[in-house]
Design a protein around this motif. Structure first.
Motif, PDB file in Angstrom:
ATOM      1  N   VAL A   1      59.624  32.650  34.162  1.00  0.00           N
ATOM      2  CA  VAL A   1      59.931  31.279  34.575  1.00  0.00           C
ATOM      3  C   VAL A   1      59.798  31.159  36.086  1.00  0.00           C
ATOM      4  CG1 VAL A   1      61.705  29.487  34.691  1.00  0.00           C
ATOM      5  CG2 VAL A   1      61.456  30.825  32.617  1.00  0.00           C
ATOM      6  N   GLN A   2      60.317  32.148  36.797  1.00  0.00           N
ATOM      7  CA  GLN A   2      60.280  32.145  38.255  1.00  0.00           C
ATOM      8  C   GLN A   2      58.846  32.144  38.769  1.00  0.00           C
ATOM      9  OE1 GLN A   2      61.832  35.720  39.935  1.00  0.00           O
ATOM     10  NE2 GLN A   2      60.922  35.319  41.915  1.00  0.00           N
ATOM     11  N   GLY A   3      57.996  32.984  38.167  1.00  0.00           N
ATOM     12  CA  GLY A   3      56.649  33.140  38.693  1.00  0.00           C
ATOM     13  C   GLY A   3      55.597  32.223  38.098  1.00  0.00           C
ATOM     14  N   PHE A   4      55.782  31.801  36.844  1.00  0.00           N
ATOM     15  CA  PHE A   4      54.707  31.089  36.150  1.00  0.00           C
ATOM     16  C   PHE A   4      55.137  29.794  35.480  1.00  0.00           C
ATOM     17  CE2 PHE A   4      53.772  35.616  36.179  1.00  0.00           C
ATOM     18  CZ  PHE A   4      52.554  35.616  36.843  1.00  0.00           C
ATOM     19  N   GLY A   5      56.443  29.525  35.442  1.00  0.00           N
ATOM     20  CA  GLY A   5      56.914  28.266  34.885  1.00  0.00           C
ATOM     21  C   GLY A   5      57.345  28.351  33.428  1.00  0.00           C
ATOM     22  N   ILE A   6      57.886  27.236  32.956  1.00  0.00           N
ATOM     23  CA  ILE A   6      58.481  27.166  31.615  1.00  0.00           C
ATOM     24  C   ILE A   6      57.442  27.370  30.517  1.00  0.00           C
ATOM     25  CG2 ILE A   6      59.648  25.625  29.985  1.00  0.00           C
ATOM     26  CD1 ILE A   6      61.121  24.410  32.360  1.00  0.00           C
ATOM     27  N   LYS A   7      56.258  26.770  30.672  1.00  0.00           N
ATOM     28  CA  LYS A   7      55.249  26.829  29.606  1.00  0.00           C
ATOM     29  C   LYS A   7      54.878  28.266  29.275  1.00  0.00           C
ATOM     30  CE  LYS A   7      50.753  25.032  28.240  1.00  0.00           C
ATOM     31  NZ  LYS A   7      49.572  24.249  28.629  1.00  0.00           N
TER      32      LYS A   7
END
Length: 198
Positions: free
Chosen positions: A28-34
Motif C-alpha cells: 500500500v505504501q509503495g504501490f497503492g490500494i489497487k
C-alpha cells in the motif's frame, strides 16, 4: 464446540502482524490500494486452498507433518528473508520490488509462510473435526476461516491507506522496521530459536 475460542483463535492469528500482513502494508505504501488488493486476492485464494488441502488430507498430514513442516520452514524462511531485502530496498529498487506485490506472489507467500501453514494445518483438526466431520460442515468452516483471513488482509490494506502519508514521509525507517519484522518472522518460522534453546 466452543465457537468463541475458535473465532478468537482465527482472528488473533490472521489479524496480528505476520509476513503477509507486513507485505500488504508495504505494498500500500509503495504501490497503492489497487496493487495491495491484487496481492490480497492471491493471498486469500491460497489461504482457502491451504485450509481445503489440510481438511481433505488431514489423516495423511498427521503422519507426514514433521517432514512437511521442516521443508516449509526452510523454504518459507528463505522467501521471507528475500521479501525483507526487497522491502528494505524499496525506495531505491522500485522496479524489482514490484514483483513482490502481485497476485502470484501473494498466492505463493501463503504456501511458504510458516505462520499460515501451521495455522491451516491445526485449526480445522483442533477446533472443527472433533465436532463436525460431514463434508458440507467442513466446507462451511473453511469458508468462514477464509473470510476472516480476507477481512484481516483488507484491514491491513485500509491501515496502510489511512496512514500512507505518514508511511511515505518516514519511508526509510518504515521499510527498515518492516524488514526487521520479516527477518524476525523468518527466524521464528525457521525453528532456529527452538534449536538454540536446546
Amino acid at each position: 464446540m466452543d465457537i468463541t475460542s475458535f473465532l478468537l483463535y482465527c482472528v488473533i492469528i490472521t489479524f496480528t502482524p505476520g509476513p503477509t500482513n507486513i507485505v500488504i502494508l508495504s505494498t500500500v505504501q509503495g504501490f497503492g490500494i489497487k496493487q495491495a488488493m491484487e496481492y490480497t486476492y492471491g493471498a486469500t485464494i491460497a489461504f482457502g486452498a491451504l485450509l481445503t488441502i489440510s481438511t481433505i488430507l488431514n489423516t495423511v498430514l498427521v503422519v507426514v507433518i514433521p517432514k512437511i513442516l521442516m521443508i516449509m520452514q526452510i523454504i518459507g524462511s528463505l522467501y521471507i528473508l528475500y521479501l525483507a531485502y526487497q522491502i528494505y530496498n524499496m525506495d531505491t529498487a522500485e522496479s524489482t520490488v514490484g514483483e513482490v506485490a502481485t497476485f502470484r506472489s501473494g498466492f505463493i507467500m501463503q504456501f511458504v509462510n510458516p505462520k499460515v501453514v501451521l495455522f491451516t494445518m491445526t485449526v480445522i483438526p483442533s477446533f472443527v473435526m472433533p465436532y463436525y466431520t460431514e463434508s458440507h460442515m467442513l466446507a462451511i468452516f473453511v469458508t468462514i476461516i477464509t473470510a476472516v483471513g480476507f477481512l484481516a488482509f483488507v484491514t491491513w490494506v485500509l491501515f496502510g491507506a489511512i496512514f500512507k502519508e505518514i508511511l511515505l514521509k518516514y519511508q526509510k525507517p518504515v521499510n527498515v522496521s518492516m524488514s526487521i519484522f520479516l527477518i524476525y518472522s523468518a527466524i521464528i518460522g525457521s525453528g532456529l530459536v527452538e534449536i538454540i534453546r536446546r
